[in-house]
Design a protein around this motif. Structure first.
Motif, PDB file in Angstrom:
ATOM      1  N   ARG A 220       0.816  -0.994   0.059  1.00 11.17           N
ATOM      2  CA  ARG A 220       0.019   0.192  -0.203  1.00 11.17           C
ATOM      3  C   ARG A 220       0.747   1.236   0.032  1.00 11.17           C
ATOM      4  NH1 ARG A 220      -4.802   0.168   3.067  1.00 11.17           N
ATOM      5  NH2 ARG A 220      -3.933  -1.097   4.551  1.00 11.17           N
TER       6      ARG A 220
ATOM      7  N   PHE B 225       3.473   3.003  -7.653  1.00  8.39           N
ATOM      8  CA  PHE B 225       3.816   1.614  -7.552  1.00  8.39           C
ATOM      9  C   PHE B 225       4.648   1.168  -8.628  1.00  8.39           C
ATOM     10  CE2 PHE B 225       2.944  -2.821  -8.004  1.00  8.39           C
ATOM     11  CZ  PHE B 225       2.927  -3.409  -6.761  1.00  8.39           C
TER      12      PHE B 225
ATOM     13  N   ALA C 224      -2.639  -3.109  -1.914  1.00  2.00           N
ATOM     14  CA  ALA C 224      -2.115  -2.511  -3.258  1.00  2.00           C
ATOM     15  C   ALA C 224      -3.174  -2.686  -4.341  1.00  2.00           C
ATOM     16  CB  ALA C 224      -0.590  -2.777  -3.185  1.00  2.00           C
TER      17      ALA C 224
ATOM     18  N   TYR D 269      -3.738   0.334  -7.101  1.00  2.00           N
ATOM     19  CA  TYR D 269      -2.104   0.559  -7.430  1.00  2.00           C
ATOM     20  C   TYR D 269      -1.666  -0.767  -8.040  1.00  2.00           C
ATOM     21  CZ  TYR D 269      -2.792   3.633  -3.320  1.00  2.00           C
ATOM     22  OH  TYR D 269      -3.371   4.228  -2.064  1.00  2.00           O
TER      23      TYR D 269
END
Ligand SMILES: Cc1cc2nc3c(=O)[nH]c(=O)nc-3n(C[C@H](O)[C@H](O)[C@H](O)COP(=O)(O)OP(=O)(O)OC[C@H]3O[C@@H](n4cnc5c(N)ncnc54)[C@H](O)[C@@H]3O)c2cc1C
Ligand SMILES: Nc1ncnc2c1ncn2[C@@H]1O[C@H](COP(=O)(O)O)[C@@H](O)[C@H]1O
Lengths: 320, 275
Positions: free
Chosen positions: A210, A216, A237, A242
């Motif tokens: 995260r 990312f 995530a 992301y």
């Protein structure tokens, strides 16, 4: 003597490498085995698995099996298992295997041991180990029925290598169609386009959590590119968007065991650890020195990832 | 739409590392019971499919929750009733009488009585991680399945368009009722479920809904019936999978903290030989 039937997973006209884990199971079990390749184009793909020491490579090649639809595949798998006198049917516990194996088990009145991590054939019967409670315990279990269905964890059964020889290829007919298949329509395959290796096959995995936010890909891609690594992610995530969902590593995502695993900005929740703690070497980069990920990491670096990861890329470039 | 949701209670998954093994037996004492997260997602999905998101009080269909377990598991069922499910069934059983196959055959019998359009279950129970009940019951019933659903569109209450989360991407399927769908994590994202009753512009809160106090009180009066396993599966109660023993996983050897990126690279090269 048992007679094992390995189910190959066909994709794009080729046998998926994940199938080699199911072959590894058959070899470890130490009983004769055959491989069933089914799907459209199975005949051409069959040659890819004739050098693994199978008694036979059985082929069901039909346009009806063009897509991975369990209701279409299960009848033919069960029919081949029955007519060939197979008493163990094994598939790799990929999303394909997990989808179809229970339907096959039900057709064969077989017990189904899913996602096993090892097999023992001592005393003339098979016993299996399988992880439970997110890998926090291992169960030893047996299937009590005459015919058994098993799915094997790809990360625990190292892919079998070809052993030479040429297994004969034999055709089998398409089984009678299931009425259930008429009520499911294959609409589309949404395949992730990526030049990176598949998570299940990669030797190195760079995973992010995260903490990476919208950066990312920007932060992880250079590192993954340099190492020829697959990219993984935590659930947080993926949920936040992301990273795409198919990158999720963990109890309920992909279970991986590469040579080298980087956990970057990942706290190390139980569910994440369940999917990666079998990795040979684990590196964690996290700014919180008490993050649980450090309990499984071989090498921990307490740092801000936004400076540490670019620095790592520079350092690796310098040394190569 | 009438939906049957199998719901299991599990030992607190966030504390699964406190699971103990004693003389080959698994002990989860001290861990709180929680609904299996995937089953909570299945209940939430069932509610979203049977309502107008703008008025969640009126149920435009029926949601029946069912669990297999001892008397105490009724707490889990009441929890689901409080969030909006209409009625509940508890099949009286202890864990040692159950495996995925028995549960699937019993669910088949219940489905034959209840005639739901849909069985909506979790993709896996996070204690045993078996990932099989949904597929098994689909086969026993001769129904189509869509496993690992990450999103669902209900166009006509006769079929569902399901996007499945699979290795390397997604697979979209259309399944006609009656069918079995098992849900994955992303099904409770704000826009993952589209029912024909809800405006396209509606956005749900992320995750599952909580029960209001009033609803918790009201749930005590909702119907909850008990069934006997033997009445559902007959004499065929033999388990197909037998658990002999449990053990803890081998511990990983303790690692070290490195101070700099350069030291990390050095260790990875010379010590771990991982680069
Ligand atoms: C049913 C269920 C199934 C689940 N399955 C999975 C699964 O398969 N896989 C999975 O991963 N999770 C799974 N989870 C979720 C899991 O419980 C955790 O919520 C999740 O893994 C947390 O992701 P994260 O570590 O990225 O986020 P967080 O827990 O928020 O951690 C972020 C970390 O980043 C660190 N950090 C923040 N900023 C920086 C910075 N600048 N530099 C360095 N470090 C930084 C923080 O210290 C923290 O440790 C599941 C949960 C449930 C309920
Ligand atoms: N004891 C149980 N009671 C009710 N539902 C269950 C039970 N066990 C499994 N299920 C359902 O089957 C799904 C898959 O479980 P499993 O195949 O055990 O991983 C769960 O998510 C539940 O929906």
């Amino acid at each position: 003597m048992s007679n094992i039937l390995v189910i190959a997973e066909l994709h794009d006209g080729h046998v998926r490498k994940s199938t080699h884990s199911a072959i590894a199971f058959a070899r470890q079990a130490g009983h004769p085995f055959s491989i069933l390749v089914l799907g459209q184009g199975a005949k051409a793909a069959a040659a890819e698995v004739t050098a693994f020491g199978a008694a036979k490579v059985i082929v069901v090649d039909d346009a009806y099996l063009a897509n991975p639809v369990a209701e279409r595949l299960a009848p033919s798998i069960a029919a081949v298992a029955k007519s060939g006198g197979f008493d163990v049917v094994v598939v790799t516990a990929s999303s394909f295997g997990k989808d179809v194996a229970p339907r096959v088990a039900s057709k064969l009145a077989a017990g189904y041991a899913s996602d096993i991590s090892s097999v023992s054939a001592e005393g003339g019967k098979f016993t299996y180990k399988r992880p439970v409670y997110a890998g926090n315990a291992f169960a030893t279990c047996e299937v009590t029925t005459a015919v058994q269905v098993v799915s094997v964890r790809q990360s625990e059964f190292a892919p079998a290598e070809p052993s030479g020889g040429a297994s004969p290829i034999e055709d089998a007919p398409l089984a009678a169609k299931d009425p259930a298949a008429e009520r499911v329509e294959f609409v589309a395959l949404g395949e992730a386009k990526s030049e990176r290796p598949d998570l299940g096959e990669a030797k190195v995995i760079v995973s992010g959590g995260r903490a990476l936010k919208e950066k990312f890909a920007e932060v992880l891609d250079p590192l993954a590119g340099l190492l020829g690594a697959a990219v993984g992610a935590s659930r947080a995530a993926c949920d936040a968007g992301y990273a795409p969902a198919e990158l999720q590593v963990g109890q309920t995502g992909r279970v991986v065991a590469p040579k080298l695993y980087f956990a970057i900005g990942i706290s190390g929740a139980i569910q994440h650890l369940a999917g990666m703690k079998g990795s040979k070497t684990i590196v964690a980069i996290n700014k919180d020195p008490d993050a649980p990920i450090f309990q499984v990491a071989d090498y921990g670096l307490v740092a801000d990832l936004f400076t540490a990861v670019p620095e790592l890329v520079t350092e690796l470039k310098k040394q190569s | 739409m009438k939906i049957l949701v199998p719901l299991k209670r599990v030992a607190d998954p966030d504390n699964a590392n406190k699971v103990k093994v004693n003389a080959g037996k698994l002990e989860t004492t001290g861990l709180e019971w929680k609904p299996n997260p995937f089953d909570e997602y299945a209940v939430e999905t069932a509610l979203r499919l049977t309502e107008n998101g703008a008025n969640t009080k009126a149920r435009l269909g029926e949601v029946i929750v069912v669990t297999f377990g001892p008397k105490e598991t009724e707490t889990t069922l009441r929890g689901a009733l409080a969030t909006g499910a209409d009625r509940a069934i508890r099949v009286d059983a202890t864990d040692d009488q159950l495996d995925g196959d028995v549960i699937a055959r019993a669910l088949k019998a219940i489905a034959e009585q209840e005639k739901p359009d849909l069985i909506l279950c979790g993709k896996q129970a996070v204690d045993g991680d078996a990932n099989q009940v949904g597929q098994l019951v689909a086969e026993y019933l001769g129904w189509p399945q869509a496993t690992f659903a990450g999103s669902i569109v209900s166009e006509d209450d006769k079929s569902l368009l399901v996007v499945r989360e699979v290795d390397g991407g997604t697979i979209s399927l259309r399944v006609s009722f009656p069918a079995v769908v098992s849900v994955d994590l992303r099904i409770v994202a704000p826009k993952s479920v589209k029912s024909k009753h809800t405006a396209d512009t509606h956005t749900y809160a992320d995750g599952v809904r909580f029960a209001a106090l009033m609803a918790i009180m009201a749930a005590k009066k909702k119907p909850l019936v008990e069934m006997k396993l033997a009445d559902l599966v007959g004499a065929d109660t033999a388990l197909k999978i037998k658990y002999d023993a449990f053990e803890l996983p081998p511990a990983r050897k303790a690692g070290i903290k490195v101070k700099t990126v350069a030291e990390l690279v050095e260790k990875l090269k010379s010590e771990a030989k991982a680069l």
